[in-house]
Design a protein around this motif. Structure first.
Motif, PDB file in Angstrom:
ATOM      1  N   LEU A  86       0.849  -1.180   0.000  1.00 52.87           N
ATOM      2  CA  LEU A  86       0.000   0.000   0.000  1.00 52.87           C
ATOM      3  C   LEU A  86       0.889   1.235   0.000  1.00 52.87           C
ATOM      4  O   LEU A  86       1.659   1.444   0.938  1.00 52.87           O
ATOM      5  CB  LEU A  86      -0.920   0.006   1.230  1.00 52.87           C
ATOM      6  N   VAL A  87       0.814   2.016  -1.046  1.00 58.73           N
ATOM      7  CA  VAL A  87       1.648   3.208  -1.191  1.00 58.73           C
ATOM      8  C   VAL A  87       0.799   4.431  -0.878  1.00 58.73           C
ATOM      9  O   VAL A  87      -0.198   4.704  -1.558  1.00 58.73           O
ATOM     10  CB  VAL A  87       2.215   3.309  -2.619  1.00 58.73           C
ATOM     11  N   GLU A  88       1.191   5.169   0.153  1.00 58.45           N
ATOM     12  CA  GLU A  88       0.388   6.303   0.617  1.00 58.45           C
ATOM     13  C   GLU A  88       1.322   7.402   1.139  1.00 58.45           C
ATOM     14  O   GLU A  88       2.159   7.137   2.001  1.00 58.45           O
ATOM     15  CB  GLU A  88      -0.564   5.852   1.719  1.00 58.45           C
ATOM     16  N   PRO A  89       1.207   8.635   0.644  1.00 59.31           N
ATOM     17  CA  PRO A  89       2.122   9.695   1.066  1.00 59.31           C
ATOM     18  C   PRO A  89       1.800  10.363   2.402  1.00 59.31           C
ATOM     19  O   PRO A  89       2.696  10.899   3.052  1.00 59.31           O
ATOM     20  CB  PRO A  89       2.020  10.711  -0.073  1.00 59.31           C
ATOM     21  N   LEU A  90       0.541  10.343   2.834  1.00 59.98           N
ATOM     22  CA  LEU A  90       0.167  11.089   4.035  1.00 59.98           C
ATOM     23  C   LEU A  90       0.369  10.268   5.302  1.00 59.98           C
ATOM     24  O   LEU A  90      -0.156   9.156   5.425  1.00 59.98           O
ATOM     25  CB  LEU A  90      -1.289  11.538   3.949  1.00 59.98           C
ATOM     26  N   GLU A  91       1.106  10.821   6.246  1.00 63.32           N
ATOM     27  CA  GLU A  91       1.483  10.091   7.456  1.00 63.32           C
ATOM     28  C   GLU A  91       0.278   9.612   8.251  1.00 63.32           C
ATOM     29  O   GLU A  91       0.252   8.473   8.721  1.00 63.32           O
ATOM     30  CB  GLU A  91       2.370  10.956   8.348  1.00 63.32           C
ATOM     31  N   ARG A  92      -0.738  10.450   8.420  1.00 63.15           N
ATOM     32  CA  ARG A  92      -1.891  10.046   9.238  1.00 63.15           C
ATOM     33  C   ARG A  92      -2.609   8.853   8.613  1.00 63.15           C
ATOM     34  O   ARG A  92      -3.133   7.995   9.332  1.00 63.15           O
ATOM     35  CB  ARG A  92      -2.847  11.217   9.444  1.00 63.15           C
ATOM     36  N   ARG A  93      -2.626   8.790   7.299  1.00 64.43           N
ATOM     37  CA  ARG A  93      -3.249   7.649   6.635  1.00 64.43           C
ATOM     38  C   ARG A  93      -2.374   6.400   6.757  1.00 64.43           C
ATOM     39  O   ARG A  93      -2.880   5.292   6.931  1.00 64.43           O
ATOM     40  CB  ARG A  93      -3.514   7.975   5.166  1.00 64.43           C
ATOM     41  N   VAL A 120       2.956  -1.570   4.169  1.00 62.65           N
ATOM     42  CA  VAL A 120       2.578  -0.181   3.929  1.00 62.65           C
ATOM     43  C   VAL A 120       3.837   0.643   3.735  1.00 62.65           C
ATOM     44  O   VAL A 120       4.763   0.572   4.546  1.00 62.65           O
ATOM     45  CB  VAL A 120       1.749   0.387   5.106  1.00 62.65           C
ATOM     46  N   VAL A 121       3.882   1.405   2.653  1.00 63.61           N
ATOM     47  CA  VAL A 121       5.039   2.237   2.341  1.00 63.61           C
ATOM     48  C   VAL A 121       4.595   3.686   2.282  1.00 63.61           C
ATOM     49  O   VAL A 121       3.659   4.023   1.539  1.00 63.61           O
ATOM     50  CB  VAL A 121       5.671   1.836   0.995  1.00 63.61           C
ATOM     51  N   ARG A 122       5.252   4.534   3.062  1.00 63.78           N
ATOM     52  CA  ARG A 122       4.919   5.948   3.003  1.00 63.78           C
ATOM     53  C   ARG A 122       5.747   6.618   1.912  1.00 63.78           C
ATOM     54  O   ARG A 122       6.973   6.506   1.877  1.00 63.78           O
ATOM     55  CB  ARG A 122       5.180   6.639   4.344  1.00 63.78           C
TER      56      ARG A 122
END
Length: 225
Positions: free
Chosen positions: A107-114, A132-134
């Motif tokens: 799961l690639v997601e840029p926002l830390e809270r997510r 999960v990869v930020r």
């Protein structure tokens, strides 16, 4: 100041399923339906509290979101590796991870809270096939190399192509969930598709006869013949 609950503390009861939704959920999740219910419970509570979904979406989490995403599991062969770009609330990544434990998902997601929320939910559900990869997709292109890339509600296809196709390492398939304007988006993205060596763009629907509104999918192949 009220202390924020973690998903494991805040999981509530998932919104109820209509009879047609129940049939679809049983078909897609099988003996992992309880896991899917728990995930929907996360979405309806901590996901709402942390702004990952809007309050209007809670009554239609199953029909519009979870089942709409899970039904694309038929697009992937056994043991495939996938990256879900802009995963957000885990749509479609977590739906696929629950429906298909044989798949390996990033799961690639840029926002830390997510990212924090996704990591907590993955841990609570015990999903061992998910990481999960930020970061932004373009930032992780050198470290994430998968068979398939998927995305939902991230951007128009012309913008999505440069973000997703590089993750395929020169060979693989983009499977993007799109709306009714999918064919028009493919046409507008033709130049970007060629630039990133994509071909065989195809628009089709999945879930006919199972979902009230089938899911529209765009498939674009990279590499191969």
């Amino acid at each position: 100041m009220v202390e924020e609950s973690s998903p494991s503390q805040a999981v509530g009861t998932a919104p109820g399923l209509t009879q047609p939704e129940q049939i679809a959920a049983e078909r897609l999740f099988g003996d992992r339906l309880d896991l899917a219910r728990r995930y929907v419970g996360h979405l309806a509570t901590s996901g709402l509290e942390r702004g990952l979904i809007g309050p209007r979406e809670v009554p239609r989490l199953w029909s519009r979101h979870v089942l709409n995403c899970a039904v694309i599991e038929s697009e992937f062969p056994e043991g495939a590796t996938l990256a879900d770009v802009g995963s957000g609330a885990g749509l479609p990544g977590l739906c696929l991870a629950i429906a298909r434990p044989d798949l390996r998902l990033t799961l690639v997601e840029p926002l830390e809270r997510r990212v924090v929320w996704l990591e907590e939910v993955v841990a609570d559900l015990g999903l061992t096939n998910v990481s999960v990869v930020r970061g932004r997709a373009e930032q992780v292109a050198g470290t994430v190399d998968v068979d398939f890339v998927t995305a939902r509600a991230v951007s128009a296809l012309a913008t999505l192509i440069p973000l997703t196709l590089p993750l395929l390492g020169g060979s693989g398939t983009l499977v993007a969930i799109k709306g009714r304007s999918a064919a028009e988006e493919v046409e507008k993205a033709a130049k970007a598709i060629r630039k990133f060596k994509g071909h065989s763009a195809e628009v089709h629907t999945v879930g006919e006869g199972l979902l009230e509104e089938p899911t529209t999918v765009v498939r674009i192949v990279v590499g191969g013949s």
